[in-house]
Every structure is written in C-alpha cells, then in structure tokens.
Design a protein around this motif. Structure first.
Motif, PDB file in Angstrom:
ATOM      1  N   TYR A   1       0.835  -1.197   0.000  1.00 32.74           N
ATOM      2  CA  TYR A   1       0.000   0.000   0.000  1.00 32.74           C
ATOM      3  C   TYR A   1       0.869   1.247   0.000  1.00 32.74           C
ATOM      4  N   GLN A   2       1.944   1.203   0.789  1.00 32.91           N
ATOM      5  CA  GLN A   2       2.822   2.356   0.936  1.00 32.91           C
ATOM      6  C   GLN A   2       3.452   2.761  -0.403  1.00 32.91           C
ATOM      7  N   ASP A   3       3.786   1.774  -1.219  1.00 32.82           N
ATOM      8  CA  ASP A   3       4.418   2.073  -2.515  1.00 32.82           C
ATOM      9  C   ASP A   3       3.410   2.680  -3.491  1.00 32.82           C
ATOM     10  N   VAL A   4       2.175   2.212  -3.416  1.00 30.57           N
ATOM     11  CA  VAL A   4       1.117   2.789  -4.256  1.00 30.57           C
ATOM     12  C   VAL A   4       0.860   4.239  -3.822  1.00 30.57           C
TER      13      VAL A   4
ATOM     14  N   PHE B   1       2.946   6.298  -2.449  1.00 26.30           N
ATOM     15  CA  PHE B   1       4.060   7.152  -2.876  1.00 26.30           C
ATOM     16  C   PHE B   1       3.913   7.547  -4.348  1.00 26.30           C
ATOM     17  N   LEU B   2       3.593   6.580  -5.185  1.00 28.82           N
ATOM     18  CA  LEU B   2       3.486   6.841  -6.623  1.00 28.82           C
ATOM     19  C   LEU B   2       2.402   7.865  -6.923  1.00 28.82           C
ATOM     20  N   ILE B   3       1.300   7.792  -6.194  1.00 26.85           N
ATOM     21  CA  ILE B   3       0.187   8.714  -6.443  1.00 26.85           C
ATOM     22  C   ILE B   3       0.436  10.077  -5.811  1.00 26.85           C
ATOM     23  N   LEU B   4       0.886  10.094  -4.551  1.00 26.73           N
ATOM     24  CA  LEU B   4       1.051  11.370  -3.862  1.00 26.73           C
ATOM     25  C   LEU B   4       2.119  12.242  -4.511  1.00 26.73           C
ATOM     26  N   LYS B   5       3.181  11.618  -5.013  1.00 29.64           N
ATOM     27  CA  LYS B   5       4.238  12.438  -5.620  1.00 29.64           C
ATOM     28  C   LYS B   5       3.770  13.102  -6.913  1.00 29.64           C
ATOM     29  N   LYS B   6       2.689  12.565  -7.515  1.00 28.58           N
ATOM     30  CA  LYS B   6       2.128  13.182  -8.720  1.00 28.58           C
ATOM     31  C   LYS B   6       1.435  14.509  -8.399  1.00 28.58           C
TER      32      LYS B   6
ATOM     33  N   GLU C   1      10.446  13.569   1.775  1.00 26.48           N
ATOM     34  CA  GLU C   1       9.368  14.076   2.639  1.00 26.48           C
ATOM     35  C   GLU C   1       8.105  13.240   2.480  1.00 26.48           C
ATOM     36  N   ILE C   2       7.776  12.891   1.248  1.00 27.12           N
ATOM     37  CA  ILE C   2       6.590  12.064   1.016  1.00 27.12           C
ATOM     38  C   ILE C   2       6.779  10.675   1.626  1.00 27.12           C
ATOM     39  N   SER C   3       7.948  10.098   1.433  1.00 29.87           N
ATOM     40  CA  SER C   3       8.235   8.774   2.002  1.00 29.87           C
ATOM     41  C   SER C   3       8.137   8.792   3.521  1.00 29.87           C
ATOM     42  N   TYR C   4       8.671   9.841   4.132  1.00 28.26           N
ATOM     43  CA  TYR C   4       8.607   9.967   5.592  1.00 28.26           C
ATOM     44  C   TYR C   4       7.158   9.983   6.060  1.00 28.26           C
ATOM     45  N   CYS C   5       6.323  10.805   5.431  1.00 25.55           N
ATOM     46  CA  CYS C   5       4.918  10.901   5.827  1.00 25.55           C
ATOM     47  C   CYS C   5       4.206   9.560   5.674  1.00 25.55           C
ATOM     48  N   ILE C   6       4.462   8.877   4.578  1.00 24.39           N
ATOM     49  CA  ILE C   6       3.816   7.577   4.328  1.00 24.39           C
ATOM     50  C   ILE C   6       4.256   6.544   5.364  1.00 24.39           C
ATOM     51  N   ASP C   7       5.543   6.482   5.638  1.00 20.58           N
ATOM     52  CA  ASP C   7       6.054   5.497   6.589  1.00 20.58           C
ATOM     53  C   ASP C   7       5.532   5.752   8.000  1.00 20.58           C
ATOM     54  N   GLN C   8       5.388   7.025   8.360  1.00 19.11           N
ATOM     55  CA  GLN C   8       4.884   7.359   9.689  1.00 19.11           C
ATOM     56  C   GLN C   8       3.375   7.104   9.814  1.00 19.11           C
ATOM     57  N   ALA C   9       2.670   7.259   8.714  1.00 19.57           N
ATOM     58  CA  ALA C   9       1.207   7.142   8.757  1.00 19.57           C
ATOM     59  C   ALA C   9       0.706   5.716   8.624  1.00 19.57           C
TER      60      ALA C   9
END
Length: 498
Positions: free
Chosen positions: A49-52, A54-59, A68-76
């Motif tokens: 889920y985390q990889d999906v 990342f791909l969408i949020l960075k768009k 920064e996006i990876s940090y937020c995803i990993d923490q959430a």
C-alpha cells in the motif's frame, strides 16, 4: 503542480500552500490545474500500500521532496497505526463483489486513511512556507471525521484541533470517541442542530474576514481537516488503485477488465476520490453512489436538480446524514470545463434558494459516470442480517447501505462487472443498530458497552482494541453549545477576547 479555486480566484498555490489554506479566500475549493496520468501497468506491479501511496502522492504534491513524502507515508501507514498489513484489505463474497475494508486504523473508520498522513503533510508545509503562526484546525463532523482528526492531530506541535459535531446526531460510540479524546491541543464540542448546521457555520467562520484578521493579529491562522481541504482528499485516491491491485493479485479479474465501485457517501468526498482515480487511468466503468434516506445525491444524479430543501432524517447510518454535499462543487467544476463563473452562480443559488439545476450537457456527463440509489433503515438492517447469516460477514450500517444499493444496481442493470464496495467503518461503532438488525430490539436497561460485548459473544467477531478500551476512558469534553457560539468558543480556547 499548481492549485486553483473552483470559484474563480486567480491566485494559484503550490500543494503545500493549498494544504495550509484549506479553503480558498473566495469560498471555493482548491483543485489541481490538471489530473496527472498513472501507468496502470506500472502501478499494478506494486505489492505494498505504501508504494502505491508514494506513486500517487508524488504526482500531486510536487513541491514536496521524495524523502518528505516517504517519511509521511512510513509514519502514517504502519502496523503501529493499522491492524492489517494491507492497510485496506479486501474481502470477497465472490468474483463479482468484494468489500474494501477502510477501517483498520486507530479510530476504526475510513477517515484514518487521510487523517493519519494529513497532519504530517501540514507540518512539513508549515516549514516549507516559513509559517510561524499556530495552525488552528477546524472540523465539522457527522461522526467519523471528528475522532480521526482529533487522533491524527493530537499533540502535533504548532497546531490546535477543534471539532464540532451535531448534538444527538452521531452514534454513542462516535460521541464517546470524541468526548474522551486526550491531547493537550484537542477540543471537542457538541452543537445543537444537524450536521449541515455545523458545516455551514464552520464555512462561515473561514469566510469571516474580521475574525480571521483578529486571529492573525494574535498569531493564529485557520485550516481545515475536512475533505474541503485537498490534503484530506488526495490520500483517498490511493485505496481505489490498491483495491484494483488486490483484485488482480487475487485473480478476481485481469488487466483487460473494468471495475465498478460502490461508495456510501454524504459529503461526496469519498466518491470524488474515485472520480479522480478514474481520470488518472484506473479502469472504472461506473461509480455507484449509495445514500440513506437523506437522498439528496440520488435525486441530483438522477434528475440534475440539487435541492436541500427537504426533510432531514436521523438514520442508523449517521455519517451520511447530510444534505449539503460540499465536494460536489469540485466535480461540477471539472465537468463544466473549469467554468468558475458557472460554479459560483450555482453555489449562490444553493445558498440563497436552497437549490440549483445544472444544464443538460453537464447532467449527461454525470449520468454517464455515476449511478445512484438509496435505501431506508429497514432495508439497511435486513442486509446486515442477510450477509451475516449467509456469508458470516458483519457489515456496519453505512457499508450495508452500499451493499443494498449494489444489489439494486445489478437487479436493474444486469451489470456484473467486478465491483468493490467501500466499507467505511467497523460495525462496532454502531453496536446498537447492528445488534437490533441481528437479534431484535435490545434490552433498554443495557448500556452501549453491554450490547457491544453481547454482540461479540453472539457473533464471534472481535471488538477492536481502540473501541474496547473506550469504556475505561474519562469524559473530557462536556460542553454543548448553539451554533452561534462557535466563534466565541474558538476565541476562548485561543485566549483572545471576543
């Protein structure tokens, strides 16, 4: 990528600025200038889920770095916050119909998906934009958003979170979740009236120039955690793609297949995320909008007239007890080729007359994308009973609305396209209604918690830990106010004279 208002303000903002602002100064909602495409073959190769995400949020969050996006995803999205490694796992009744369970987060509701990551995005946005004021998050909730926002923003530095919910307009468990909320920066108020009263008042506060200037002079500025904030909406796109990926992995369909989604919705945010997923390239055939007796969206999709001048019903699916669907504005803006003058005129009509009618071209586009119907409480309870007896699956009241409308859809259309029903909450958040659906009227002398534990014993479905622990929590937030007092309460919390 830049963001603009649905109502014509010429100001264009970066993603971080949009998340900080929440609502445009002209009262409109922020939307991206374009919807970025996703390579469906590329995203389908992903497992986590985390990889999906990342791909969408960075768009969309193009002024955030990858780190920064990876940090937020990993923490959430981790097993400390969610009780399932898939974050939004699916359950399949058969190859044609599956449930996407969106309620495995800390508050047992789908709002956790966005509200676990949104405070992290906002904190980074503050730093990016050199904001030194304290951010005051205002939330109007029909039930689930309030607790999810309180939990997400609890003890986040540089923020205060103030939640308003309709007094006697949420379930007892939802209410308990909010009034027992701990945290040095959390505040929760019951407001006399229904959700639309609360939501309209919060919007008025955002548009109150004098009040906002007073806050700024004292080192505060407002933002929102409702789905009017783009930072709340964009993370919801992810689980549409992840449902599709799980369906592929489980051999429910292949890459050549289209899929449908059934979305129980009141404020139109959850289903709007599905519309954006479709625009990005997800092969969605039909978005099925499921309503309870407050069926303003059903009528609108079917006849092109949005009319909130109708009887308001308190139902057993209270998170959908809404007559003003804020996020519909974003859809109308997109389908009207970004005609902000047209949208502004519609919103003025809604405010002044309580209704508007869209043109035939716009209505035709909506009918092509969406299908809508509604069910009452009796049907909702019958479906809960039926699915538990026949499939040993316990639906919550909102998901049962979705399941019931889906069955009406296939009966009327004979469309057996593989379908996902978005399940928005754990059934134990609505224990009294679930108990009544399965076993008849409960003993009125028994408490909500008595019934919850009796329901667990009779169904063998475990109560999730966050709800089980509510019984031991102390009530912290006890104030009931009129909607006219909301601004004064905000000032009082912030130590500002009214």
């Amino acid at each position: 990528m830049l963001y603009k208002s649905t109502r014509g303000d010429n100001e264009k903002l970066l993603a971080s600025e949009t998340i900080l602002e929440g609502l445009s100064k002209d009262g409109g909602l922020f939307v991206p200038e374009e919807i970025p495409p996703i390579d469906i073959k590329e995203i389908s190769k992903l497992e986590r889920y985390q990889d999906v995400a990342f791909l969408i949020l960075k768009k969309f969050l193009t002024d955030y770095t990858n780190d920064e996006i990876s940090y937020c995803i990993d923490q959430a999205y981790n097993l400390d916050k969610f009780d399932n490694k898939f974050i939004t796992p699916i359950f399949s009744f058969n190859k044609n119909c599956s449930i996407t369970e969106l309620w495995h987060g800390p508050t047992q509701a789908f709002k956790d998906i966005a509200l676990q990551i949104m405070p992290l995005l906002l904190s980074i946005a503050k730093n990016k934009n050199n904001i030194h004021n304290e951010i005051v998050i205002l939330v109007a909730t029909s039930g689930d958003t309030g607790k999810a926002a309180l939990e997400g923003y609890k003890d986040v530095k540089g923020t205060k979170i103030i939640v308003f919910f309709p007094h006697n307009g949420v379930s007892e468990i939802q209410k308990l979740q909010m009034i027992t909320q701990e945290g040095t920066n959390t505040f929760s108020f019951a407001v006399k009236g229904n959700f639309d009263d609360v939501q309209t008042s919060v919007k008025s506060i955002f548009n109150d120039v004098a009040l906002n200037n007073k806050l700024l002079q004292n080192g505060f500025e407002l933002s929102s955690a409702n789905s009017i904030n783009w930072g709340r909406l964009v993370p919801q796109i992810v689980y549409y793609f992840y449902s599709y990926i799980q369906g592929l992995k489980n051999n429910l369909f292949d890459m050549n297949s289209e899929i449908n989604f059934v979305v129980p919705t009141g404020n139109f945010g959850n289903i709007l995320a599905g519309y954006y997923a479709k625009k990005m390239g997800l092969p969605i055939k039909k978005l099925i909008c499921a309503s309870n007796s407050n069926n303003v969206l059903t009528d609108f999709i079917n006849n092109g007239i949005y009319n909130r001048k109708r009887k308001f019903y308190k139902t057993i699916s209270p998170s959908m007890d809404i007559l003003i669907s804020s996020n519909l504005e974003r859809l109308l803006y997109d389908l009207s080729n970004s005609d902000s003058n047209y949208i502004l005129n519609l919103m003025i009509q809604l405010k002044e007359n309580g209704e508007y009618k869209i043109n035939n071209d716009l209505h035709s586009k909506i009918k092509n994308l969406f299908w809508a119907d509604w069910v009452d409480d009796t049907t909702t309870k019958k479906q809960i009973y039926k699915d538990f007896k026949e499939n040993n699956y316990l639906l919550d009241t909102h998901t049962s609305v979705g399941r019931s409308v889906y069955l009406k859809y296939i009966s009327q259309t004979k469309d057996f396209t593989p379908t996902f029903i978005l399940s928005t909450a754990n059934p134990y958040k609505f224990s009294i209604s679930i108990y009544e659906a399965l076993f008849g009227k409960p003993d009125p002398t028994k408490s909500e918690f008595d019934l919850m534990f009796e329901l667990e014993e009779k169904t063998n479905v475990p109560i999730p830990a966050p709800l089980r622990s509510l019984k031991e929590k102390s009530i912290i937030h006890k104030v009931v106010i009129n909607k006219e007092q909301m601004s004064d309460e905000i000032l009082k919390i912030l130590g500002i004279k009214s």
